[in-house]
Structure formats: structure tokens, C-alpha cells
Scaffold this motif. Structure first.
Motif, short mmCIF file in Angstrom:
data_model
loop_
_atom_site.label_atom_id
_atom_site.label_comp_id
_atom_site.label_asym_id
_atom_site.label_seq_id
_atom_site.Cartn_x
_atom_site.Cartn_y
_atom_site.Cartn_z
N HIS A 1 27.65 -28.16 25.73
CA HIS A 1 28.44 -27.62 26.84
C HIS A 1 28.41 -26.09 26.85
N ASN A 2 28.64 -25.48 25.69
CA ASN A 2 28.62 -24.02 25.63
C ASN A 2 27.24 -23.45 25.91
N TYR A 3 26.22 -24.10 25.40
CA TYR A 3 24.87 -23.61 25.66
C TYR A 3 24.54 -23.71 27.15
N TYR A 4 24.92 -24.81 27.77
CA TYR A 4 24.67 -25.01 29.20
C TYR A 4 25.49 -24.02 30.02
N THR A 5 26.74 -23.81 29.67
CA THR A 5 27.63 -22.97 30.46
C THR A 5 27.39 -21.48 30.23
N TYR A 6 27.26 -21.07 28.97
CA TYR A 6 27.19 -19.65 28.64
C TYR A 6 25.82 -19.19 28.15
N GLY A 7 24.92 -20.13 27.91
CA GLY A 7 23.58 -19.77 27.46
C GLY A 7 23.46 -19.48 25.98
N GLU A 8 24.51 -19.78 25.22
CA GLU A 8 24.47 -19.55 23.78
C GLU A 8 25.41 -20.52 23.07
N ALA A 9 25.16 -20.74 21.81
CA ALA A 9 26.00 -21.62 21.01
C ALA A 9 27.32 -20.90 20.69
#
Length: 105
Positions: free
Chosen positions: A31-39
């Protein structure tokens, strides 16, 4: 120092552990990678858990200060974000009229 003896962490230590486990979950990572582009960085949750446990064992003032500082930073960070929706001061003028759901445009 009666204040040191009666002070409790802002959250239970298990809450910090649960937050860390949630932060490291595959679903949250995706979710964070998809939303913000980073772990997400989950180090602070683990550090808070360790400080909470240290405070419970030794009543260390350094652990207490670290927990308080971390919680203050979370509150400040949360207050920086604007709400998604604009809140109304009063209801719309035509709030009592029926909706136009069945009408075609």
C-alpha cells in the motif's frame, strides 16, 4: 520523584509492537509503495517498543523522554495534514428536497 513512579507510557508496549508488525506487513508495504512510491520506515515503532520495555524494566528517564518526544512528533506530523473533506458550517440550503436519483440527464 513521585512523577517518575506514576508516569505511564502514552500507549501500552504491546501497541508499539502491533504497530511495528503492521508497518512491516506485506499489505502495508504494498500500500505504501503504491501510494507514496517508497516502503514505509518502521524503525521508530520498534525503537518506541524497545524504549517502552526499557522503561517498564528500569524506569529509565532516557527511555521516558524518548517516548514522549516520539509521541509529540507523531502528533505534530498528524496535524500537518489537511483534512480530505471541507467541513460545513451549516447544511445546504436545499437539504430537504428529494434527490434526483431516478431522473436521467
Amino acid at each position: 520523584m513521585a512523577d517518575e513512579a506514576t508516569w505511564r507510557p502514552p500507549r501500552a508496549c504491546d501497541d508499539y509492537w502491533s504497530e511495528w508488525k503492521h508497518c512491516r506487513s506485506i499489505r502495508n508495504l504494498f500500500h505504501n509503495y503504491y501510494t507514496y512510491g517508497e516502503a514505509p520506515t518502521c524503525k521508530q515503532w520498534k525503537r518506541d517498543y524497545e524504549n517502552c520495555r526499557e522503561w517498564e524494566k528500569t524506569k529509565s528517564s532516557a527511555a521516558k523522554d524518548s517516548l514522549c518526544k516520539s509521541e509529540r512528533e507523531r502528533i505534530v506530523e498528524k496535524q500537518k495534514r489537511a483534512p480530505v473533506w471541507n467541513l460545513r458550517k451549516s447544511p445546504p440550503v436545499d437539504w430537504y428536497l428529494p434527490l434526483d436519483e431516478g431522473k436521467s440527464k
